[in-house]
Design an enzyme around this catalytic site. Structure first.
Site, PDB file in Angstrom:
ATOM      1  N   ARG A 134       0.864  -1.186   0.000  1.00 57.76           N
ATOM      2  CA  ARG A 134       0.000   0.000   0.000  1.00 57.76           C
ATOM      3  C   ARG A 134       0.900   1.235   0.000  1.00 57.76           C
ATOM      4  NH1 ARG A 134      -5.453  -0.960   0.869  1.00 57.76           N
ATOM      5  NH2 ARG A 134      -5.951  -3.036   1.668  1.00 57.76           N
ATOM      6  N   HIS A 165     -12.153  -2.486  -2.607  1.00 56.35           N
ATOM      7  CA  HIS A 165     -13.221  -1.519  -2.850  1.00 56.35           C
ATOM      8  C   HIS A 165     -13.582  -1.488  -4.334  1.00 56.35           C
ATOM      9  CE1 HIS A 165     -12.587  -0.154   1.220  1.00 56.35           C
ATOM     10  NE2 HIS A 165     -13.448   0.845   1.084  1.00 56.35           N
ATOM     11  N   ARG A 205      -9.841   6.281  -3.527  1.00 54.86           N
ATOM     12  CA  ARG A 205      -8.929   5.326  -2.902  1.00 54.86           C
ATOM     13  C   ARG A 205      -7.475   5.712  -3.140  1.00 54.86           C
ATOM     14  NH1 ARG A 205     -10.735   2.865   0.996  1.00 54.86           N
ATOM     15  NH2 ARG A 205      -9.493   0.992   0.671  1.00 54.86           N
ATOM     16  N   HIS A 211      -4.391   2.946  -1.981  1.00 54.27           N
ATOM     17  CA  HIS A 211      -4.065   2.118  -3.139  1.00 54.27           C
ATOM     18  C   HIS A 211      -3.274   2.914  -4.174  1.00 54.27           C
ATOM     19  CE1 HIS A 211      -6.302  -1.485  -2.119  1.00 54.27           C
ATOM     20  NE2 HIS A 211      -7.359  -0.765  -1.836  1.00 54.27           N
TER      21      HIS A 211
END
Length: 302
Positions: free
Chosen positions: A85, A124, A169, A175
């Site tokens: 991440r 997501h 995101r 991300h």
């Protein structure tokens, strides 16, 4: 250039994109957080599935299967791909930098940033695209008039929503861009593969089989990762190490939590389908008994 160098380059360009998006949309941070919440996979089970099931049981079943398969597959892929991440990749990659210089390189973090599972692909993006793809197909199937206009409007809305969730995101540094793009395409693919007519014919035994396959598949993947010498929980210490605020670390974003939710939903719905079938069978038996009683009484009178 080696594969490792290529991966590093992809992450580096993604990191530059994150910093650019944060600088350009810094005034819209609250909207970005709202969009990120909107795409949370848990809402597929808490909101979208119940509403869809109330409107159409067949579509509700399809949405449940799509959401469970998408989230389960996402967990398995995260175990395999071992993706970083952004909020911890920067620190791990540039650990040799001075503390003051490293702080200037770190992307901004928010209270939704510090998820604990691996980053690739985005859950997501994957679950949201799969679920809303099914909803779009349901809306278009029920459209009778002005199909071309409605179809264009619905698909445009779908694209805008998915892009907005994906940007959110990336904005909160949860991300990299390639992770949300990967999740989106896989999610849409699952939405297209899992058809309503197939799901509509499934019975309680199929839900039980799906539950067992989900458990076995995840345990097998987890075991293989361990045997290969990797730590399946490697991302959790990373989250606690590099999250700027420890209270922002979300334990409910672990892969185990997601898989348990999928297994519970399939098992619970399958059990409910079994109970409904038994009740329906008992009602038919009672109705037949009453009918037989009246028929014999009629014969006695004749």
């Amino acid at each position: 250039m080696s594969i490792l160098d290529s991966v590093t380059q992809v992450h580096h360009f993604g990191w530059l994109a994150i910093r650019y998006i944060q600088e350009q949309y810094s005034e819209y941070s609250q909207w970005m957080l709202f969009l990120s919440k909107l795409g949370d996979p848990r809402y597929a089970f808490l909101v979208y599935f119940p509403l869809t099931f109330c409107l159409s049981q067949f579509r509700g079943k399809q949405l449940l299967w799509v959401a469970c398969v998408a989230e389960w597959l996402n967990a398995v892929l995260k175990l395999i791909l071992h993706g970083d991440r952004p909020y911890w990749w920067v620190g791990e990659t540039f650990h040799y930098k001075e503390k003051e210089e490293l702080e200037t390189m770190q992307p901004a973090q928010y209270y939704l940033t510090c998820e604990t599972g691996p980053g690739s692909p985005s859950g997501h993006a994957m679950v949201t695209s799969a679920v809303f793809y099914v909803l779009v197909k349901a809306i278009l199937d029920s459209t009778m008039k002005h199909q071309s206009i409605v179809h264009a409007a619905v698909w445009t809305s779908f694209a805008v929503l998915i892009i907005a969730v994906n940007i959110s995101r990336v904005f909160i540094a949860t991300h990299f861009p390639h992770q949300v793009i990967m999740g989106t395409f896989i999610g849409i693919g699952l939405g297209e593969i899992i058809h309503m007519d197939v799901v509509a014919r499934l019975r309680s035994k199929h839900y039980l089989l799906g539950t067992m396959l989900a458990i076995g598949g995840y345990v097998l993947t987890y075991t293989v990762v361990l045997v290969l010498g990797y730590d399946p929980l490697w991302s959790v210490p990373m989250a606690y190490k590099w999250c700027s605020t420890s209270a922002w670390v979300h334990p409910d974003t672990t892969l185990f939590f997601s898989v348990v939710r999928d297994i519970s939903c399939l098992a619970g719905f399958g059990f409910g389908a079994y109970i409904k079938g038994r009740i329906h069978l008992e009602e038919n038996r009672v109705q037949f008994t009453v009918y037989l009683k009246y028929y014999r009484s009629f014969q006695a009178c004749v």
